[in-house]
Scaffold this motif. Structure first.
Motif, mmCIF file in Angstrom:
data_model
loop_
_atom_site.group_PDB
_atom_site.id
_atom_site.type_symbol
_atom_site.label_atom_id
_atom_site.label_comp_id
_atom_site.label_asym_id
_atom_site.label_seq_id
_atom_site.Cartn_x
_atom_site.Cartn_y
_atom_site.Cartn_z
ATOM 1 N N GLY A 49 0.819 -1.204 0.000
ATOM 2 C CA GLY A 49 0.000 0.000 0.000
ATOM 3 C C GLY A 49 0.853 1.253 0.000
ATOM 4 N N ALA A 50 0.271 2.360 -0.437
ATOM 5 C CA ALA A 50 0.982 3.639 -0.472
ATOM 6 C C ALA A 50 -0.018 4.779 -0.504
ATOM 7 N N ASN A 51 0.463 5.961 -0.150
ATOM 8 C CA ASN A 51 -0.305 7.187 -0.347
ATOM 9 C C ASN A 51 0.664 8.296 -0.689
ATOM 10 N N LEU A 52 0.148 9.363 -1.259
ATOM 11 C CA LEU A 52 0.994 10.455 -1.750
ATOM 12 C C LEU A 52 0.724 11.722 -0.953
ATOM 13 N N GLN A 53 1.790 12.339 -0.453
ATOM 14 C CA GLN A 53 1.684 13.549 0.359
ATOM 15 C C GLN A 53 2.476 14.687 -0.281
ATOM 16 N N HIS A 54 2.127 15.914 0.130
ATOM 17 C CA HIS A 54 2.784 17.102 -0.440
ATOM 18 C C HIS A 54 3.053 18.122 0.663
ATOM 19 N N TYR A 55 4.075 17.858 1.454
ATOM 20 C CA TYR A 55 4.464 18.802 2.495
ATOM 21 C C TYR A 55 5.525 19.785 2.005
ATOM 22 N N ASN A 56 5.913 19.637 0.759
ATOM 23 C CA ASN A 56 6.756 20.644 0.130
ATOM 24 C C ASN A 56 5.880 21.867 -0.181
ATOM 25 N N PRO A 57 6.392 23.090 -0.137
ATOM 26 C CA PRO A 57 7.803 23.431 0.115
ATOM 27 C C PRO A 57 8.156 23.665 1.585
ATOM 28 N N LEU A 58 7.196 23.440 2.505
ATOM 29 C CA LEU A 58 7.466 23.724 3.917
ATOM 30 C C LEU A 58 8.703 22.997 4.431
ATOM 31 N N ILE A 59 8.908 21.766 3.977
ATOM 32 C CA ILE A 59 9.985 20.938 4.530
ATOM 33 C C ILE A 59 11.243 20.924 3.678
ATOM 34 N N ASP A 60 11.233 21.648 2.580
ATOM 35 C CA ASP A 60 12.316 21.502 1.590
ATOM 36 C C ASP A 60 13.705 21.708 2.184
ATOM 37 N N ASP A 61 13.904 22.796 2.921
ATOM 38 C CA ASP A 61 15.244 23.124 3.412
ATOM 39 C C ASP A 61 15.742 22.098 4.416
ATOM 40 N N GLU A 62 14.869 21.681 5.337
ATOM 41 C CA GLU A 62 15.277 20.705 6.349
ATOM 42 C C GLU A 62 15.593 19.346 5.727
ATOM 43 N N VAL A 63 14.785 18.939 4.745
ATOM 44 C CA VAL A 63 15.014 17.659 4.078
ATOM 45 C C VAL A 63 16.297 17.705 3.255
ATOM 46 N N LYS A 64 16.518 18.812 2.605
ATOM 47 C CA LYS A 64 17.740 18.979 1.813
ATOM 48 C C LYS A 64 18.977 18.814 2.692
ATOM 49 N N ALA A 65 18.953 19.450 3.856
ATOM 50 C CA ALA A 65 20.095 19.362 4.760
ATOM 51 C C ALA A 65 20.252 17.958 5.340
ATOM 52 N N ALA A 66 19.132 17.329 5.674
ATOM 53 C CA ALA A 66 19.182 16.019 6.330
ATOM 54 C C ALA A 66 19.703 14.933 5.416
ATOM 55 N N PHE A 67 19.357 15.003 4.128
ATOM 56 C CA PHE A 67 19.661 13.903 3.214
ATOM 57 C C PHE A 67 20.606 14.298 2.086
ATOM 58 N N ASN A 68 21.262 15.453 2.234
ATOM 59 C CA ASN A 68 22.281 15.894 1.281
ATOM 60 C C ASN A 68 21.730 15.938 -0.141
ATOM 61 N N ILE A 69 20.619 16.644 -0.298
ATOM 62 C CA ILE A 69 19.949 16.747 -1.599
ATOM 63 C C ILE A 69 20.630 17.832 -2.440
ATOM 64 N N PRO A 70 20.897 17.575 -3.705
ATOM 65 C CA PRO A 70 21.516 18.600 -4.567
ATOM 66 C C PRO A 70 20.664 19.865 -4.663
ATOM 67 N N ASP A 71 21.330 20.991 -4.825
ATOM 68 C CA ASP A 71 20.643 22.293 -4.871
ATOM 69 C C ASP A 71 19.617 22.370 -5.988
ATOM 70 N N ASP A 72 19.876 21.712 -7.109
ATOM 71 C CA ASP A 72 19.001 21.831 -8.283
ATOM 72 C C ASP A 72 17.775 20.923 -8.227
ATOM 73 N N TRP A 73 17.668 20.087 -7.202
ATOM 74 C CA TRP A 73 16.536 19.179 -7.102
ATOM 75 C C TRP A 73 15.390 19.866 -6.359
ATOM 76 N N LYS A 74 14.231 19.878 -6.978
ATOM 77 C CA LYS A 74 13.042 20.505 -6.398
ATOM 78 C C LYS A 74 12.083 19.423 -5.913
ATOM 79 N N LEU A 75 11.760 19.444 -4.629
ATOM 80 C CA LEU A 75 10.887 18.416 -4.046
ATOM 81 C C LEU A 75 9.463 18.605 -4.537
ATOM 82 N N ARG A 76 8.859 17.499 -5.011
ATOM 83 C CA ARG A 76 7.507 17.560 -5.565
ATOM 84 C C ARG A 76 6.495 16.751 -4.767
#
Length: 200
Positions: A145-172
């Motif tokens: 099972g799965a479901n789809l959530q959209h907490y971006n862009p509220l969490i973008d900066d924290e997630v980027k820092a936590a998981f070493n996400i490249p600057d050019d990647w935009k969370l969708r």
């Protein structure tokens, strides 16, 4: 008419009661998810979709980030506790897929094909839809099972820092997945006459 794909699509539902009672390993699931995304279509075959697949402590850390970030957004402690119940349900799942768009590729195609420049971001969103639907359906085919959530862009900066996400990647989007602990309810549809036009 063959309807195998339609049957698979019918099996894909938003499942919110998720657990960790899966027989598949993280490696097997990651393999399924990555292969599925590789085979979905994108405009100009530009392959703008990226995915970060989280298991174990990384999966839990994501939903802790969401819970902490939302505390400042809800109007009261009572409302926050209700929100926290929902977040904890996502955290109870087996894993999460973070869907990203690589904006460096979008911009490259905007520059390389100036005539279509205004379309490439929209087309990348179509690629996202293709990837998310395909992965969701592939998981459902395997009893996951799965479901789809959209907490971006509220969490973008924290997630980027936590998981070493490249600057050019935009969370969708964020897709949590796991064992189905309770089925989805009945699906309702609007009238076909309001949705489709068939001209012969």
């Amino acid at each position: 008419m063959k309807e195998q794909l339609l049957d698979l699509a019918k099996n894909r539902r938003s499942i919110y009661a998720l657990g960790r009672n899966l027989t598949q390993t993280p490696d097997e699931l990651a393999d399924l998810i990555t292969k599925t995304i590789k085979w979905v279509p994108t405009s100009f075959n530009n392959q703008t979709t990226r995915a970060v697949i989280l298991f174990g402590e990384n999966h839990e850390q994501l939903w802790d980030i969401v819970a902490k970030r939302l505390k400042s957004e809800v109007p009261s402690e009572e409302a926050y506790q209700k929100t926290l119940q929902k977040i904890n349900a996502f955290k109870a799942a087996f894993g999460t897929v973070l869907y990203y768009t690589d904006m460096s590729v979008v911009h490259q195609f905007e520059n390389d094909f100036a005539l279509y420049a205004d379309n490439f971001y929209d087309w990348s969103e179509q690629g996202q839809g293709n990837a998310q639907f395909a992965v969701w359906t592939a998981l459902a085919e395997n009893g996951i099972g799965a479901n789809l959530q959209h907490y971006n862009p509220l969490i973008d900066d924290e997630v980027k820092a936590a998981f070493n996400i490249p600057d050019d990647w935009k969370l969708r989007a964020q897709m949590d997945f796991g064992s189905i602990e309770a089925p989805a309810g009945d699906k309702e549809f609007m009238a076909d006459s309001d949705r489709f036009k068939i001209l012969k």
